[in-house]
Enzyme design. Structure first.
Site, PDB file in Angstrom:
ATOM      1  N   LYS A 212       5.897  -8.204  -5.685  1.00 26.85           N
ATOM      2  CA  LYS A 212       5.928  -6.841  -5.142  1.00 26.85           C
ATOM      3  C   LYS A 212       4.594  -6.509  -4.477  1.00 26.85           C
ATOM      4  O   LYS A 212       3.540  -6.704  -5.066  1.00 26.85           O
ATOM      5  CB  LYS A 212       6.210  -5.830  -6.253  1.00 26.85           C
ATOM      6  CG  LYS A 212       6.318  -4.389  -5.786  1.00 26.85           C
ATOM      7  CD  LYS A 212       6.637  -3.452  -6.948  1.00 26.85           C
ATOM      8  CE  LYS A 212       6.810  -2.020  -6.471  1.00 26.85           C
ATOM      9  NZ  LYS A 212       5.546  -1.441  -5.976  1.00 26.85           N
ATOM     10  N   HIS A 236       2.626   0.110  -2.337  1.00 20.18           N
ATOM     11  CA  HIS A 236       2.318   0.782  -3.598  1.00 20.18           C
ATOM     12  C   HIS A 236       2.325   2.304  -3.425  1.00 20.18           C
ATOM     13  O   HIS A 236       1.486   3.020  -3.965  1.00 20.18           O
ATOM     14  CB  HIS A 236       0.965   0.313  -4.147  1.00 20.18           C
ATOM     15  CG  HIS A 236       0.891   0.330  -5.644  1.00 20.18           C
ATOM     16  ND1 HIS A 236       1.151  -0.771  -6.416  1.00 20.18           N
ATOM     17  CD2 HIS A 236       0.607   1.325  -6.518  1.00 20.18           C
ATOM     18  CE1 HIS A 236       1.012  -0.469  -7.690  1.00 20.18           C
ATOM     19  NE2 HIS A 236       0.689   0.805  -7.782  1.00 20.18           N
ATOM     20  N   GLY A 268       9.153   2.903  -0.483  1.00 20.91           N
ATOM     21  CA  GLY A 268       8.288   3.666   0.400  1.00 20.91           C
ATOM     22  C   GLY A 268       9.039   4.691   1.219  1.00 20.91           C
ATOM     23  O   GLY A 268       9.585   4.368   2.277  1.00 20.91           O
ATOM     24  N   ARG A 291       8.812   8.040  -6.827  1.00 22.03           N
ATOM     25  CA  ARG A 291       8.525   9.411  -7.237  1.00 22.03           C
ATOM     26  C   ARG A 291       9.772  10.244  -7.562  1.00 22.03           C
ATOM     27  O   ARG A 291       9.770  10.994  -8.547  1.00 22.03           O
ATOM     28  CB  ARG A 291       7.672  10.095  -6.169  1.00 22.03           C
ATOM     29  CG  ARG A 291       6.249   9.505  -6.035  1.00 22.03           C
ATOM     30  CD  ARG A 291       5.560  10.086  -4.798  1.00 22.03           C
ATOM     31  NE  ARG A 291       4.173   9.649  -4.638  1.00 22.03           N
ATOM     32  CZ  ARG A 291       3.811   8.585  -3.913  1.00 22.03           C
ATOM     33  NH1 ARG A 291       4.735   7.807  -3.342  1.00 22.03           N
ATOM     34  NH2 ARG A 291       2.536   8.274  -3.782  1.00 22.03           N
TER      35      ARG A 291
END
Length: 340
Positions: A212, A236, A268, A291
């Site tokens: 990743k 990230h 992302g 998130r």
């Protein structure tokens, strides 16, 4: 619980670290590290949102209706949607500690499982961040992907042995954590990884290994040479380097480089089922979302993660209906328009 009720709960539980904005686009929280923002001016995250917004979808509703099938086979298993929760850790450092690491992992692992999908779990400077996830993964019959930081390979080997005991279906290493500010501040020994070091890790076990933090075609080729099962095209969440390109913008050249020899995940700025559709059309096999899963878990626990997964999955189906796509294989580059 409704989706709106979950969000209202999250606003109370995540304050003041996360505002649970109407659109999770990284503008309000930019530069907030520790916290939930992206590094510096925050554009490593906002550019991902902007790029996906610029990609347009071709509508086509003149076709024989044979229904829509969103299932995908990965790691020898079938999943209802090509949607996974991204690894998120640092509940106390980056959020406000309203959930423990174990409570968060349990919410996303069991919640996504109930929706027919799965979650990646995180690692961090405190040993218990990784250790507390292992009983949860084992209880989920291994339907999760634990993520390891790029520690020295000796430590990684010990962690892989523990992962094997959980029967996890795969494991990942977020190599871009080598530049994570929080770890640097704590003096933790993380670093970049050579092809030889990654090869050593992939040969440690028969469990599929995912790298990743890949952002170029040449890096994807290196991951392929190392024996990795797949990669996650990821910056990230913009938390390690400003001025990076949009992750989804890199998919076409990465897919061209590795073909079908690697499974390609991407994260992302993916916020809707339409975004999932765009990512697949650009070259991804599946997506990771970060998130918004934190919001779902803080706002509704396991139920919140299940609710959010099903919401995004339903939006993907709606997009496929409006574009004449029966299966995920029908979602091709020809179904979108790239902004010049």
């Amino acid at each position: 619980m409704t989706y709106q009720e979950m969000r209202e709960n999250a606003k109370k539980n995540m304050a003041p670290n996360c505002r649970v904005c109407k659109e999770c686009n990284g503008i309000v929280c930019k530069g907030e590290i520790p916290g939930v923002g992206a590094k510096g001016n925050g554009n490593g995250f906002t550019i991902c949102i902007d790029f996906l917004s610029s990609v347009k979808i071709k509508m086509d509703t003149i076709y024989k209706n044979e229904g829509q099938n969103t299932t995908i086979s990965l790691f020898g298993r079938s999943f209802q949607y090509p949607i996974f929760a991204a690894p998120v850790a640092g509940m106390k450092l980056n959020y406000n500690g309203a959930l423990t690491e174990a409570e968060y992992d349990a919410a996303v692992v069991f919640g996504t499982n109930k929706a027919g999908c799965a979650a990646f779990t995180g690692d961090g400077p405190q040993e218990d961040i990784f250790l507390n996830s292992l009983p949860i993964i084992k209880a989920a019959n291994g339907i999760a992907v634990p993520t390891i930081k790029p520690w020295k390979n000796e430590k990684v080997l010990d962690q892989v042995k523990m992962i094997e005991e959980t029967k996890a279906m795969a494991f990942a290493m977020d190599i871009d954590s080598a530049g994570l500010l929080n770890l640097a501040l704590m003096g933790k020994p993380v670093s970049s990884k050579s092809v030889e070091e990654l090869s050593e890790i992939s040969s440690m076990t028969k469990i599929p290994f995912i790298v990743k933090g890949v952002m170029t075609a040449s890096s994807a080729e290196k991951a392929l040479k190392s024996g990795a099962y797949g990669i996650v095209v990821s910056s990230h969440g913009g938390r390690v380097l400003a001025d990076t390109p949009a992750t989804c913008a890199m998919l076409p050249e990465i897919r061209k480089m590795v073909g079908d020899k690697l499974k390609i995940f991407v994260d992302g700025g993916i916020r809707t089922g339409a975004d999932v559709f765009k990512a697949i059309a650009l070259g991804a096999d599946a997506v990771l979302i970060g998130r918004p899963y934190a919001i779902a878990a803080f706002g509704g626990g396991e139920e919140g993660a299940e609710l959010y997964t099903k919401k995004i999955g339903a939006e993907l189906i709606e997009t496929m209906i409006m574009t004449g796509c029966k299966t995920l294989k029908d979602i091709t580059f020809e179904k979108i328009i790239m902004k010049n």
